[in-house]
Scaffold this active site. Structure first.
Site, PDB file in Angstrom:
ATOM      1  N   THR A 248       4.845  14.726   8.656  1.00 35.73           N
ATOM      2  CA  THR A 248       4.190  15.191   7.433  1.00 35.73           C
ATOM      3  C   THR A 248       3.485  14.038   6.723  1.00 35.73           C
ATOM      4  O   THR A 248       4.093  13.005   6.434  1.00 35.73           O
ATOM      5  CB  THR A 248       5.217  15.819   6.468  1.00 35.73           C
ATOM      6  OG1 THR A 248       5.939  16.834   7.144  1.00 35.73           O
ATOM      7  CG2 THR A 248       4.520  16.398   5.248  1.00 35.73           C
ATOM      8  N   ASP A 252      -2.885  12.055   6.483  1.00 36.55           N
ATOM      9  CA  ASP A 252      -3.407  11.657   5.177  1.00 36.55           C
ATOM     10  C   ASP A 252      -3.312  10.148   4.991  1.00 36.55           C
ATOM     11  O   ASP A 252      -4.227   9.513   4.452  1.00 36.55           O
ATOM     12  CB  ASP A 252      -2.634  12.365   4.067  1.00 36.55           C
ATOM     13  CG  ASP A 252      -2.757  13.874   4.145  1.00 36.55           C
ATOM     14  OD1 ASP A 252      -3.842  14.346   4.554  1.00 36.55           O
ATOM     15  OD2 ASP A 252      -1.795  14.569   3.810  1.00 36.55           O
TER      16      ASP A 252
END
Length: 301
Positions: A248, A252
């Site tokens: 996760t 990004d």
């Protein structure tokens, strides 16, 4: 002289995370771990990741006037992100429902909430942030018309970085501004559409994507590293081998690091190699923003 190394325009979500032994099939219920709530959202993640590395970062986003919104603002400020551009109200804070399996792979469903109310008018009202920022980065968890307005608000000399996630077909105006367009395999195939089946080689995807107009393209390949493509050629960037606990936020963190290092003057290959180390460090810890490394932790890899 720029006040900010990076302006991130994008989403801010509360991540509601449950660990599962396996994902349920249609109509099936499975038991999972206790619920964990983390600050997340692709925009907020990128801002925190960049700031944790040492980049002067500002976030333009929208959150709800609620507990999740306060959690997100606290996380940004703790990382050193300037939250002058974060707007409050208009809808509940966005939420991401995340399941993580034992291998660390995740599946995510997003309720956009306030992210869907970040408008082109909000972008125009933040013109001073665009003038103050060397690099502008965004994603597609906010309305596409807002992303178009971001492109139209760029100032001469700044650089635009786009991770088209969740992927959708993009206007030529947006593609032409990307330097780079950062995609994984799934995102590349969605943007290529009918042409995605032409080849299973990432180098070919990159060439086809370049033909759509971006100034440069970066294709992330998970454990196989990444490749960087521009008019001057294609370069493979090797991965950094680590034990993955939770993926996760890794994409990004990669995007944030790449955008920052490009703005600092590194070549695309150098910036991507650094970003690969940042992504590798991220997957060794659980959660999104809480897992983002400092520059010292990246150096230790």
């Amino acid at each position: 002289m720029y006040d900010y190394d990076l302006l991130v325009v994008g989403s801010a979500n509360a991540d509601l995370v449950i660990g599962v032994e396996r994902r349920p099939d249609a109509g099936e219920t499975v038991l999972g771990s206790d619920l964990a709530v983390h600050p997340g959202g692709k925009g907020a993640n990128q801002a925190v990741a960049a700031a944790r590395l040492g980049a002067r970062t500002v976030l333009l986003a929208r959150v709800g006037d609620d507990g999740h919104g306060r959690l997100l603002l606290d996380s940004q400020r703790a990382a050193g992100v300037d939250t002058v551009g974060v707007l409050v109200g208009g809808a509940p804070t966005g939420v991401a429902l995340i399941t993580v399996d034992p291998s660390g792979d995740n599946s995510i469903v997003v309720s956009p909430g306030a992210n869907g109310r970040l408008t082109p008018g909000d972008v125009r009202a933040a013109a001073s942030l665009f003038h103050a920022s060397r690099v502008v980065s965004t994603q597609l968890e906010i309305p596409l018309e807002t992303v178009v307005e971001v492109v139209r608000s760029l100032v001469p000399g700044s650089r635009f970085v786009l991770n088209p996630s969740p992927p959708r077909p993009l206007p030529a105006e947006v593609l032409a501004a990307c330097d780079p367009l950062i995609v994984n395999e799934h995102e590349a195939k969605v943007i290529l559409g009918d042409r995605a089946g032409v080849s299973d080689r990432p180098e070919d995807w990159a060439r086809l994507l370049l033909a759509k107009g971006p100034r440069s393209v970066v294709v992330t390949l998970g454990g196989e590293g990444a490749l960087v493509a521009s008019s001057t050629g294609i370069t493979r960037v090797p991965s950094v081998k680590v034990h993955a606990v939770d993926t996760t936020g890794a994409g990004d963190a990669f995007t944030a690091a790449l955008a920052w290092r490009l703005g600092a003057g590194e070549s695309p290959a150098e910036a991507a190699a650094y970003a690969a180390r940042v992504g590798a460090a991220t997957v060794t810890k659980e959660g999104a923003q809480v897992s983002f490394p400092t520059a010292a932790e990246v150096a230790s890899l």
